[in-house]
Design a protein around this motif. Structure first.
Motif, PDB file in Angstrom:
ATOM      1  N   ALA A   1       0.844  -1.200   0.000  1.00  0.00           N
ATOM      2  CA  ALA A   1       0.000   0.000   0.000  1.00  0.00           C
ATOM      3  C   ALA A   1       0.876   1.247   0.000  1.00  0.00           C
ATOM      4  O   ALA A   1       2.100   1.183   0.190  1.00  0.00           O
ATOM      5  N   ASP A   2       0.262   2.406  -0.197  1.00  0.00           N
ATOM      6  CA  ASP A   2       0.969   3.670  -0.025  1.00  0.00           C
ATOM      7  C   ASP A   2       1.000   4.023   1.459  1.00  0.00           C
ATOM      8  O   ASP A   2       0.030   3.767   2.185  1.00  0.00           O
ATOM      9  N   GLY A   3       2.097   4.603   1.906  1.00  0.00           N
ATOM     10  CA  GLY A   3       2.223   5.027   3.292  1.00  0.00           C
ATOM     11  C   GLY A   3       2.848   6.399   3.383  1.00  0.00           C
ATOM     12  O   GLY A   3       3.858   6.667   2.723  1.00  0.00           O
ATOM     13  N   ILE A   4       2.233   7.285   4.170  1.00  0.00           N
ATOM     14  CA  ILE A   4       2.722   8.658   4.303  1.00  0.00           C
ATOM     15  C   ILE A   4       2.749   9.025   5.786  1.00  0.00           C
ATOM     16  O   ILE A   4       1.747   8.856   6.489  1.00  0.00           O
ATOM     17  N   ARG A   5       3.864   9.533   6.258  1.00  0.00           N
ATOM     18  CA  ARG A   5       3.986   9.992   7.643  1.00  0.00           C
ATOM     19  C   ARG A   5       3.878  11.506   7.664  1.00  0.00           C
ATOM     20  O   ARG A   5       4.541  12.203   6.879  1.00  0.00           O
ATOM     21  N   VAL A   6       3.036  12.039   8.554  1.00  0.00           N
ATOM     22  CA  VAL A   6       2.879  13.492   8.644  1.00  0.00           C
ATOM     23  C   VAL A   6       3.020  13.937  10.096  1.00  0.00           C
ATOM     24  O   VAL A   6       2.650  13.219  11.025  1.00  0.00           O
ATOM     25  N   GLU A   7       3.551  15.146  10.254  1.00  0.00           N
ATOM     26  CA  GLU A   7       3.737  15.707  11.588  1.00  0.00           C
ATOM     27  C   GLU A   7       3.163  17.110  11.714  1.00  0.00           C
ATOM     28  O   GLU A   7       3.320  17.745  12.759  1.00  0.00           O
ATOM     29  N   SER A   8       2.506  17.603  10.658  1.00  0.00           N
ATOM     30  CA  SER A   8       1.910  18.938  10.711  1.00  0.00           C
ATOM     31  C   SER A   8       0.629  18.941   9.892  1.00  0.00           C
ATOM     32  O   SER A   8       0.406  18.068   9.051  1.00  0.00           O
ATOM     33  N   GLY A   9      -0.203  19.962  10.148  1.00  0.00           N
ATOM     34  CA  GLY A   9      -1.444  20.084   9.404  1.00  0.00           C
ATOM     35  C   GLY A   9      -1.209  20.278   7.917  1.00  0.00           C
ATOM     36  O   GLY A   9      -1.941  19.733   7.079  1.00  0.00           O
ATOM     37  N   GLU A  10      -0.207  21.033   7.565  1.00  0.00           N
ATOM     38  CA  GLU A  10       0.094  21.270   6.147  1.00  0.00           C
ATOM     39  C   GLU A  10       0.493  19.973   5.455  1.00  0.00           C
ATOM     40  O   GLU A  10       0.051  19.686   4.336  1.00  0.00           O
ATOM     41  N   GLN A  11       1.313  19.173   6.129  1.00  0.00           N
ATOM     42  CA  GLN A  11       1.695  17.891   5.560  1.00  0.00           C
ATOM     43  C   GLN A  11       0.490  16.980   5.390  1.00  0.00           C
ATOM     44  O   GLN A  11       0.378  16.249   4.400  1.00  0.00           O
ATOM     45  N   PHE A  12      -0.438  17.030   6.349  1.00  0.00           N
ATOM     46  CA  PHE A  12      -1.620  16.181   6.237  1.00  0.00           C
ATOM     47  C   PHE A  12      -2.475  16.585   5.043  1.00  0.00           C
ATOM     48  O   PHE A  12      -3.009  15.720   4.338  1.00  0.00           O
ATOM     49  N   SER A  13      -2.638  17.868   4.813  1.00  0.00           N
ATOM     50  CA  SER A  13      -3.435  18.331   3.669  1.00  0.00           C
ATOM     51  C   SER A  13      -2.900  17.757   2.369  1.00  0.00           C
ATOM     52  O   SER A  13      -3.656  17.244   1.533  1.00  0.00           O
ATOM     53  N   HIS A  14      -1.597  17.804   2.198  1.00  0.00           N
ATOM     54  CA  HIS A  14      -0.979  17.264   0.979  1.00  0.00           C
ATOM     55  C   HIS A  14      -1.166  15.753   0.902  1.00  0.00           C
ATOM     56  O   HIS A  14      -1.462  15.202  -0.165  1.00  0.00           O
ATOM     57  N   ALA A  15      -1.015  15.086   2.044  1.00  0.00           N
ATOM     58  CA  ALA A  15      -1.133  13.624   2.064  1.00  0.00           C
ATOM     59  C   ALA A  15      -2.548  13.178   1.720  1.00  0.00           C
ATOM     60  O   ALA A  15      -2.747  12.226   0.945  1.00  0.00           O
ATOM     61  N   LEU A  16      -3.559  13.857   2.285  1.00  0.00           N
ATOM     62  CA  LEU A  16      -4.941  13.470   2.011  1.00  0.00           C
ATOM     63  C   LEU A  16      -5.309  13.738   0.558  1.00  0.00           C
ATOM     64  O   LEU A  16      -5.988  12.917  -0.083  1.00  0.00           O
TER      65      LEU A  16
ATOM     66  N   SER B   1      -5.254   8.489  -5.385  1.00  0.00           N
ATOM     67  CA  SER B   1      -4.552   7.223  -5.576  1.00  0.00           C
ATOM     68  C   SER B   1      -5.527   6.080  -5.851  1.00  0.00           C
ATOM     69  O   SER B   1      -6.665   6.076  -5.369  1.00  0.00           O
ATOM     70  N   SER B   2      -5.078   5.109  -6.612  1.00  0.00           N
ATOM     71  CA  SER B   2      -5.876   3.901  -6.877  1.00  0.00           C
ATOM     72  C   SER B   2      -5.472   2.763  -5.955  1.00  0.00           C
ATOM     73  O   SER B   2      -5.961   1.636  -6.096  1.00  0.00           O
ATOM     74  N   LYS B   3      -4.587   3.053  -4.996  1.00  0.00           N
ATOM     75  CA  LYS B   3      -4.124   2.039  -4.050  1.00  0.00           C
ATOM     76  C   LYS B   3      -4.599   2.386  -2.647  1.00  0.00           C
ATOM     77  O   LYS B   3      -4.860   3.549  -2.337  1.00  0.00           O
ATOM     78  N   PRO B   4      -4.689   1.392  -1.761  1.00  0.00           N
ATOM     79  CA  PRO B   4      -4.934   1.708  -0.356  1.00  0.00           C
ATOM     80  C   PRO B   4      -3.809   2.579   0.186  1.00  0.00           C
ATOM     81  O   PRO B   4      -2.636   2.410  -0.189  1.00  0.00           O
ATOM     82  N   THR B   5      -4.170   3.506   1.070  1.00  0.00           N
ATOM     83  CA  THR B   5      -3.178   4.445   1.604  1.00  0.00           C
ATOM     84  C   THR B   5      -3.310   4.532   3.117  1.00  0.00           C
ATOM     85  O   THR B   5      -4.420   4.629   3.651  1.00  0.00           O
ATOM     86  N   VAL B   6      -2.172   4.506   3.789  1.00  0.00           N
ATOM     87  CA  VAL B   6      -2.118   4.770   5.227  1.00  0.00           C
ATOM     88  C   VAL B   6      -1.463   6.132   5.429  1.00  0.00           C
ATOM     89  O   VAL B   6      -0.360   6.372   4.936  1.00  0.00           O
ATOM     90  N   ILE B   7      -2.173   7.018   6.135  1.00  0.00           N
ATOM     91  CA  ILE B   7      -1.595   8.307   6.524  1.00  0.00           C
ATOM     92  C   ILE B   7      -1.343   8.241   8.029  1.00  0.00           C
ATOM     93  O   ILE B   7      -2.284   8.214   8.825  1.00  0.00           O
ATOM     94  N   GLU B   8      -0.074   8.198   8.383  1.00  0.00           N
ATOM     95  CA  GLU B   8       0.304   8.111   9.787  1.00  0.00           C
ATOM     96  C   GLU B   8       0.475   9.518  10.346  1.00  0.00           C
ATOM     97  O   GLU B   8       1.303  10.293   9.863  1.00  0.00           O
ATOM     98  N   VAL B   9      -0.343   9.850  11.346  1.00  0.00           N
ATOM     99  CA  VAL B   9      -0.340  11.189  11.938  1.00  0.00           C
ATOM    100  C   VAL B   9       0.349  11.113  13.301  1.00  0.00           C
ATOM    101  O   VAL B   9      -0.138  10.450  14.225  1.00  0.00           O
ATOM    102  N   ILE B  10       1.483  11.755  13.429  1.00  0.00           N
ATOM    103  CA  ILE B  10       2.218  11.765  14.699  1.00  0.00           C
ATOM    104  C   ILE B  10       1.563  12.798  15.618  1.00  0.00           C
ATOM    105  O   ILE B  10       1.539  13.991  15.317  1.00  0.00           O
ATOM    106  N   THR B  11       1.016  12.321  16.721  1.00  0.00           N
ATOM    107  CA  THR B  11       0.239  13.191  17.610  1.00  0.00           C
ATOM    108  C   THR B  11       0.922  13.351  18.964  1.00  0.00           C
ATOM    109  O   THR B  11       1.768  12.538  19.364  1.00  0.00           O
TER     110      THR B  11
END
Length: 541
Positions: free
Chosen positions: A491-506, A512-522
């Protein structure tokens, strides 16, 4: 046909298009019968609990019966969490379980368990078929029981030797689900009590969604300016941005929203069992006059004795309530309660933490018809507190089951392939069923999974800090890279640590045509939207 082929024909007669399973030797004949069946897609999962969650999520999203299969004992007990969830959520599900051969029963054979006794407390009905000739009768009955009255899971135990036996002259017809309606006297009593009200409120539950009555509920509320609240994890029963919506009765509900029910003098509860969470530990409805409407006799009067209790399908009763005559005097009160809801459910312009940024982004970036699922966990309190749901856009477990979000999203996406489906999980819950990400990859099911990683069991840590501050035990978790896990599973995997990074990741994940995991460091010190570790330890909660 042999009994296994008969079972598949029964599934076809019920318009079942997807069956979820972990394959097992005790029901190989059914798998073989499905091999030749082009109308039913088999989804083979990595764990029976995941398969059961998929079937449950699929049932909620499709309005059909979810079907899951598992092998005897070890597979059956693994599936129990999904069966319990379906029971508490009133979700129609049929569970086909392999069983040891009849001649081996009662000897503690290999992987033997008394399925009927084990699942009787968890399921709506549990039955073991010991005569192949009764397969058509009892399986048809299973589908009927699963769908009628208060829906729920039905467990069917199938000794493997009967699956080979021949059955002749088999005919099936699709289950017809009756819709009981109130009589004129019932409608008149409701009209009279509502007319006497000064501060009425509607609490709408899953029965409204199941009966496809959300639009009728909206028309009814609009006609009489009635404020509407959603019962626990039924957010999408009413448009949250509507001027008559006044909040969700869930875990950690803000005091201002609870006060709406406390101030009400008449409560119209439709399609809800008035659960522990909805009623805030069964303390919320004490002085109000209660009108309780549900499709099941056994639901009415269990938690509260109603002034008016009516057995009816939600859509049938709401259509008749459109014809009553009222002279509302509560418009100002309704407006006041809506303003109270808006005040506590609006995100601040400047986000205080990444969790708030995530909710703000999914609110504005997701297509309006997207479906959201979630696990149990404190991360969900941001979703429940601030996200504005539209009708038919949410699937969540009232059972509070961890590990639900990802597999339920897979089921929902299969039921609605043209809608975006996104799941929200904590790192604790995600690791319970994250192996189903491989299932999504294998079947090319492009869901989006947001994982809030704070390296702990957040809900339990919160209560630990509240009750035993500075005495942390058992709730710390490792620092896992879920983005890397996603990559390793295809699958696709994206790590984000800020709101701006999350916007781009989402934005990227939605394309995407693949399953995606967006990992949000909280921030692990932020326990909920309104509570931090420091506030708890300082006695400021």
């Amino acid at each position: 046909m042999n009994a296994a082929e008969v079972i598949v024909q029964c599934l076809k007669s019920e318009d079942i298009s997807h069956v979820f399973c972990v394959p097992g030797e005790s029901y190989l004949p059914i798998l073989d019968a499905l091999f030749s069946e082009q109308m039913i897609e088999l989804i083979s999962a990595r764990h029976e609990g995941g398969a059961a969650f998929m079937a449950e999520g699929y049932a909620k999203a499709s309005g059909k019966v979810g079907v899951v299969m598992a092998t005897r004992a070890v597979g059956a007990t693994n599936a129990a969490i999904g069966i319990h969830t379906a029971k508490q959520d009133s979700t129609p599900m049929v569970v086909l379980l392999g069983q040891v051969a009849r001649s081996f029963r009662g000897r503690e054979g290999f992987q033997e368990v008394d399925v009927e006794a084990f699942f009787r407390p968890l399921a709506k009905w549990a039955v073991e078929i010991d005569d192949a000739k009764r397969v058509p009768e009892l399986l048809t009955r299973a589908f009927r029981i699963a769908q009628t009255g208060r829906p729920g899971p039905v467990v069917v135990s199938l000794p493997e030797d009967i699956l080979h036996e021949q059955i002749h002259d088999v005919k099936f017809s699709k289950t017809f689900v009756p819709k009981p309606a109130p009589n004129e006297e019932d409608v008149g009593r409701i009209e009279q009590l509502l007319q006497s009200a000064k501060r009425p409120v509607v609490i709408a539950g899953g029965g409204v969604i199941r009966s496809k009555a959300t639009d009728v509920l909206r028309l009814f509320a609009e006609k009489w300016s009635l404020p509407v609240m959603a019962s626990f994890r039924r957010h999408d029963v009413f448009p949250n941005d509507h001027s008559l919506y006044v909040g969700h009765l869930g875990l950690g509900t803000h005091r201002a929203i609870i006060e709406t029910v406390e101030q009400a003098d008449v409560v119209l509860a439709i399609g809800t069992r008035l659960s522990e969470v909805t009623t805030q530990d069964y303390k919320l409805l004490s002085t109000q006059q209660l009108i309780h409407i549900d499709i099941d006799y056994d639901v009415i009067g269990v938690t509260y004795s109603p002034h008016i209790g009516i057995v009816s399908d939600a859509k049938e009763v709401l259509q008749r309530l459109l014809t009553i005559k009222l002279q509302p005097t509560w418009a100002a009160w309704t407006k006041e309660r809506r303003e109270a809801y808006e005040h506590v459910s609006s995100l601040p312009p400047v986000k205080r933490n990444i969790n708030e940024s995530v909710i703000d982004d999914i609110q504005h970036l997701l297509p309006s018809n997207s479906i959201i699922t979630n696990d149990a966990g404190n991360f969900a309190s941001w979703l429940h507190s601030f996200f504005q749901f539209q009708q038919h856009t949410y699937i969540g477990p009232t059972s509070g089951a961890m590990g639900y979000g990802l597999p339920a999203a897979i089921g929902a996406k299969l039921a609605n392939p043209h809608r975006s489906v996104i799941s929200l999980s904590g790192d604790g819950g995600f690791m319970m069923t994250m192996q189903e990400l491989e299932t999504a990859v294998r079947y090319n099911i492009p869901i989006i999974s947001i994982v809030f990683n704070n390296q702990m069991y957040g809900t339990i840590r919160m209560y630990q800090e509240l009750r035993y501050p500075n005495r942390v035990i058992g709730t710390d978790l490792s620092n896992i890279s879920f983005a890397n896990v996603a990559h390793s599973l295809g699958a696709d995997g994206i790590r984000v640590e800020s709101g701006e990074q999350f916007s781009h990741a989402l934005t990227k994940a939605l394309q995407s045509s693949k399953p995606t995991v967006i990992e949000v460091i909280t921030d692990r010190h932020v326990l909920s939207p309104f509570l931090t570790v420091e506030q708890v330890r300082g006695g400021k909660q």
